[in-house]
Design a protein around this motif. Structure first.
Motif, PDB file in Angstrom:
ATOM      1  N   GLU A 135       0.842  -1.186   0.000  1.00 23.80           N
ATOM      2  CA  GLU A 135       0.000   0.000   0.000  1.00 23.80           C
ATOM      3  C   GLU A 135       0.879   1.238   0.000  1.00 23.80           C
ATOM      4  OE1 GLU A 135      -3.587   2.052   2.625  1.00 23.80           O
ATOM      5  OE2 GLU A 135      -2.636   0.197   3.298  1.00 23.80           O
ATOM      6  N   ILE A 136       0.566   2.196  -0.864  1.00 21.74           N
ATOM      7  CA  ILE A 136       1.352   3.421  -0.973  1.00 21.74           C
ATOM      8  C   ILE A 136       0.736   4.469  -0.052  1.00 21.74           C
ATOM      9  CG2 ILE A 136       2.281   5.157  -2.534  1.00 21.74           C
ATOM     10  CD1 ILE A 136       3.225   2.242  -3.023  1.00 21.74           C
ATOM     11  N   THR A 137       1.408   4.719   1.053  1.00 25.69           N
ATOM     12  CA  THR A 137       0.930   5.676   2.057  1.00 25.69           C
ATOM     13  C   THR A 137       2.083   6.597   2.420  1.00 25.69           C
ATOM     14  OG1 THR A 137       1.440   4.055   3.787  1.00 25.69           O
ATOM     15  CG2 THR A 137      -0.830   4.143   3.007  1.00 25.69           C
ATOM     16  N   PRO A 138       2.278   7.682   1.671  1.00 26.81           N
ATOM     17  CA  PRO A 138       3.429   8.553   1.901  1.00 26.81           C
ATOM     18  C   PRO A 138       3.462   9.152   3.302  1.00 26.81           C
ATOM     19  CG  PRO A 138       2.403   9.038  -0.214  1.00 26.81           C
ATOM     20  CD  PRO A 138       1.473   8.122   0.522  1.00 26.81           C
ATOM     21  N   GLU A 139       4.651   9.158   3.898  1.00 27.22           N
ATOM     22  CA  GLU A 139       4.893   9.778   5.203  1.00 27.22           C
ATOM     23  C   GLU A 139       6.126  10.659   5.101  1.00 27.22           C
ATOM     24  OE1 GLU A 139       4.262   6.814   8.675  1.00 27.22           O
ATOM     25  OE2 GLU A 139       5.028   5.616   7.002  1.00 27.22           O
ATOM     26  N   VAL A 140       6.122  11.764   5.803  1.00 29.38           N
ATOM     27  CA  VAL A 140       7.276  12.660   5.864  1.00 29.38           C
ATOM     28  C   VAL A 140       7.817  12.611   7.288  1.00 29.38           C
ATOM     29  CG1 VAL A 140       8.119  15.007   5.517  1.00 29.38           C
ATOM     30  CG2 VAL A 140       6.286  14.116   4.063  1.00 29.38           C
ATOM     31  N   LEU A 141       9.066  12.164   7.438  1.00 28.70           N
ATOM     32  CA  LEU A 141       9.635  11.882   8.750  1.00 28.70           C
ATOM     33  C   LEU A 141      10.974  12.592   8.925  1.00 28.70           C
ATOM     34  CD1 LEU A 141       9.066   8.028   8.488  1.00 28.70           C
ATOM     35  CD2 LEU A 141       7.615   9.632   9.757  1.00 28.70           C
ATOM     36  N   PRO A 142      11.259  13.118  10.133  1.00 24.78           N
ATOM     37  CA  PRO A 142      12.589  13.693  10.377  1.00 24.78           C
ATOM     38  C   PRO A 142      13.633  12.590  10.455  1.00 24.78           C
ATOM     39  CG  PRO A 142      11.306  13.624  12.407  1.00 24.78           C
ATOM     40  CD  PRO A 142      10.388  13.179  11.310  1.00 24.78           C
ATOM     41  N   LEU A 143      14.846  12.904  10.007  1.00 26.23           N
ATOM     42  CA  LEU A 143      15.934  11.934  10.064  1.00 26.23           C
ATOM     43  C   LEU A 143      17.237  12.668  10.370  1.00 26.23           C
ATOM     44  CD1 LEU A 143      16.615   8.903   9.685  1.00 26.23           C
ATOM     45  CD2 LEU A 143      17.197   9.450   7.320  1.00 26.23           C
ATOM     46  N   GLY A 144      17.735  12.488  11.579  1.00 19.88           N
ATOM     47  CA  GLY A 144      18.990  13.117  11.968  1.00 19.88           C
ATOM     48  C   GLY A 144      18.897  14.632  12.031  1.00 19.88           C
ATOM     49  N   GLN A 145      20.073  15.274  11.979  1.00 16.03           N
ATOM     50  CA  GLN A 145      20.142  16.721  12.103  1.00 16.03           C
ATOM     51  C   GLN A 145      19.841  17.446  10.795  1.00 16.03           C
ATOM     52  OE1 GLN A 145      20.765  18.343  15.107  1.00 16.03           O
ATOM     53  NE2 GLN A 145      20.503  16.259  15.889  1.00 16.03           N
ATOM     54  N   ASP A 146      19.999  16.740   9.661  1.00 11.36           N
ATOM     55  CA  ASP A 146      19.879  17.441   8.381  1.00 11.36           C
ATOM     56  C   ASP A 146      19.144  16.608   7.334  1.00 11.36           C
ATOM     57  OD1 ASP A 146      21.755  15.499   8.000  1.00 11.36           O
ATOM     58  OD2 ASP A 146      23.280  16.799   7.108  1.00 11.36           O
ATOM     59  N   GLY A 147      18.239  15.762   7.809  1.00 12.08           N
ATOM     60  CA  GLY A 147      17.544  14.914   6.865  1.00 12.08           C
ATOM     61  C   GLY A 147      16.040  14.881   7.056  1.00 12.08           C
ATOM     62  N   VAL A 148      15.327  14.674   5.944  1.00 11.96           N
ATOM     63  CA  VAL A 148      13.886  14.433   5.955  1.00 11.96           C
ATOM     64  C   VAL A 148      13.665  13.195   5.090  1.00 11.96           C
ATOM     65  CG1 VAL A 148      11.635  15.265   5.175  1.00 11.96           C
ATOM     66  CG2 VAL A 148      13.233  16.835   6.311  1.00 11.96           C
ATOM     67  N   LEU A 149      12.985  12.198   5.639  1.00  8.85           N
ATOM     68  CA  LEU A 149      12.723  10.959   4.920  1.00  8.85           C
ATOM     69  C   LEU A 149      11.281  10.958   4.425  1.00  8.85           C
ATOM     70  CD1 LEU A 149      14.078   8.176   4.223  1.00  8.85           C
ATOM     71  CD2 LEU A 149      12.769   7.264   6.153  1.00  8.85           C
ATOM     72  N   VAL A 150      11.110  10.762   3.126  1.00 13.29           N
ATOM     73  CA  VAL A 150       9.779  10.609   2.544  1.00 13.29           C
ATOM     74  C   VAL A 150       9.602   9.122   2.243  1.00 13.29           C
ATOM     75  CG1 VAL A 150       8.214  11.274   0.686  1.00 13.29           C
ATOM     76  CG2 VAL A 150       9.907  12.917   1.549  1.00 13.29           C
ATOM     77  N   ARG A 151       8.783   8.462   3.041  1.00 16.02           N
ATOM     78  CA  ARG A 151       8.591   7.019   2.916  1.00 16.02           C
ATOM     79  C   ARG A 151       7.247   6.743   2.257  1.00 16.02           C
ATOM     80  NH1 ARG A 151       9.260   3.885   8.366  1.00 16.02           N
ATOM     81  NH2 ARG A 151       7.237   4.833   8.809  1.00 16.02           N
ATOM     82  N   PHE A 152       7.276   5.940   1.203  1.00 15.11           N
ATOM     83  CA  PHE A 152       6.061   5.663   0.444  1.00 15.11           C
ATOM     84  C   PHE A 152       5.382   4.369   0.864  1.00 15.11           C
ATOM     85  CE2 PHE A 152       8.140   8.795  -2.120  1.00 15.11           C
ATOM     86  CZ  PHE A 152       7.086   9.564  -2.584  1.00 15.11           C
ATOM     87  N   ALA A 153       6.124   3.434   1.410  1.00 15.06           N
ATOM     88  CA  ALA A 153       5.553   2.155   1.836  1.00 15.06           C
ATOM     89  C   ALA A 153       6.494   1.535   2.855  1.00 15.06           C
ATOM     90  CB  ALA A 153       5.356   1.217   0.653  1.00 15.06           C
ATOM     91  N   ARG A 154       5.968   0.589   3.623  1.00 17.91           N
ATOM     92  CA  ARG A 154       6.775  -0.100   4.625  1.00 17.91           C
ATOM     93  C   ARG A 154       7.355  -1.408   4.101  1.00 17.91           C
ATOM     94  NH1 ARG A 154       6.154   1.851   9.930  1.00 17.91           N
ATOM     95  NH2 ARG A 154       4.755   3.655  10.012  1.00 17.91           N
ATOM     96  N   ALA A 155       7.069  -1.726   2.839  1.00 20.66           N
ATOM     97  CA  ALA A 155       7.632  -2.909   2.203  1.00 20.66           C
ATOM     98  C   ALA A 155       8.037  -2.538   0.781  1.00 20.66           C
ATOM     99  CB  ALA A 155       6.621  -4.053   2.181  1.00 20.66           C
ATOM    100  N   VAL A 156       9.053  -3.228   0.276  1.00 21.47           N
ATOM    101  CA  VAL A 156       9.549  -2.962  -1.067  1.00 21.47           C
ATOM    102  C   VAL A 156       8.614  -3.591  -2.095  1.00 21.47           C
ATOM    103  CG1 VAL A 156      11.459  -3.378  -2.660  1.00 21.47           C
ATOM    104  CG2 VAL A 156      11.924  -2.861  -0.251  1.00 21.47           C
ATOM    105  N   SER A 157       8.325  -2.855  -3.149  1.00 21.48           N
ATOM    106  CA  SER A 157       7.498  -3.369  -4.247  1.00 21.48           C
ATOM    107  C   SER A 157       7.769  -2.511  -5.476  1.00 21.48           C
ATOM    108  CB  SER A 157       6.007  -3.300  -3.889  1.00 21.48           C
ATOM    109  OG  SER A 157       5.570  -1.943  -3.880  1.00 21.48           O
ATOM    110  N   PRO A 158       7.444  -3.020  -6.664  1.00 20.20           N
ATOM    111  CA  PRO A 158       7.578  -2.173  -7.857  1.00 20.20           C
ATOM    112  C   PRO A 158       6.747  -0.898  -7.759  1.00 20.20           C
ATOM    113  CG  PRO A 158       7.363  -4.467  -8.495  1.00 20.20           C
ATOM    114  CD  PRO A 158       7.099  -4.414  -7.014  1.00 20.20           C
TER     115      PRO A 158
END
Length: 238
Positions: A5-28
């Protein structure tokens, strides 16, 4: 590897990063969303680094705030539905010579429900994309193969495969730049090395590049070992 399922999330990562995660499992589907977002995210941060199901936006805190990067990412995400997308057109197409004589080709083919001849034909027919660079410098994750190539990693590690080894698991291929340990099955060998330490641009491949393998014999591969790109060619695909 089922469609996640594609459920985009915007998450802080470290001091200078932002992680945009589209899914919790790898898929095409997740990787296609990643590729689309990365292609459109240029300028949101100093570095846009795609992975298999997420994109890292690394910013310079002296030039912009985390809130500005988050706002830009959220605006881009809100502009469209990120499920069911196709990959963007590649900018470059690589053709890489390969000898498909790996010691585990027969085992990998059997797990995929194919004969060795069928396995070779499918590996050569696939137009793959560089999904991510990582694990080792310049090392590409290449996908995706047909669903029947969704074969598990080995239970035990192979202590060492050589530089240029082409290995397979979970519908993906990896081309190793150096000798390494691996849990993936080795199906072939290339003279191409995706990391050139002394080059101005040491990472040869880039996420989003398209890549096709072309068959050569063991003797032909040996003759290519002395060439800078191991016989690989690159053309503008735009």
């Amino acid at each position: 590897m089922d469609g996640a399922e594609i459920t985009p999330e915007v998450l802080p990562l470290g001091q200078d990063g932002v992680l945009v995660r589209f899914a919790r499992a790898v898929s095409p589907q997740a990787s296609a969303a990643v590729a689309r977002f990365a292609a459109e995210a240029e300028g949101l941060a100093e570095e846009v680094a795609p992975a298999l199901a997420s994109v890292l936006l690394r910013f310079d805190p002296g030039k912009r705030t985390r809130a500005e990067v988050v706002a830009g990412a959220e605006a881009l995400l809100a502009a469209q539905d990120w499920g069911g997308l196709d990959d963007p057109p590649p900018r470059r197409l690589w053709r890489v010579p390969v000898a498909l004589d790996g010691p585990q080709l027969a085992e990998a083919a059997e797990l995929a429900g194919l004969t060795e001849a069928e396995a070779r034909a499918e590996l050569l027919a696939a137009e793959l994309r560089v999904r991510a660079i990582g694990f080792a410098p310049g090392m590409p994750y290449l996908g995706y193969l047909p669903e029947h190539w969704n074969i598990a990693r080995q239970r035990d590690l192979t202590p060492k495969v050589p530089a240029g080894a082409l290995v397979v698991a979970v519908r993906q291929l990896v081309l190793f730049p150096t000798d390494t340990v691996t849990g993936w099955r080795m199906v072939g060998r290339c003279a191409f090395r995706p990391f050139r330490r002394e080059a101005e641009a040491p990472f040869v491949l880039s996420p989003g590049d398209a890549l096709r393998f072309e068959a050569v014999t063991a003797g032909e591969l040996e003759a290519l070992e002395g060439e800078p790109l191991g016989g690989a060619t690159c053309e503008d695909a735009a």
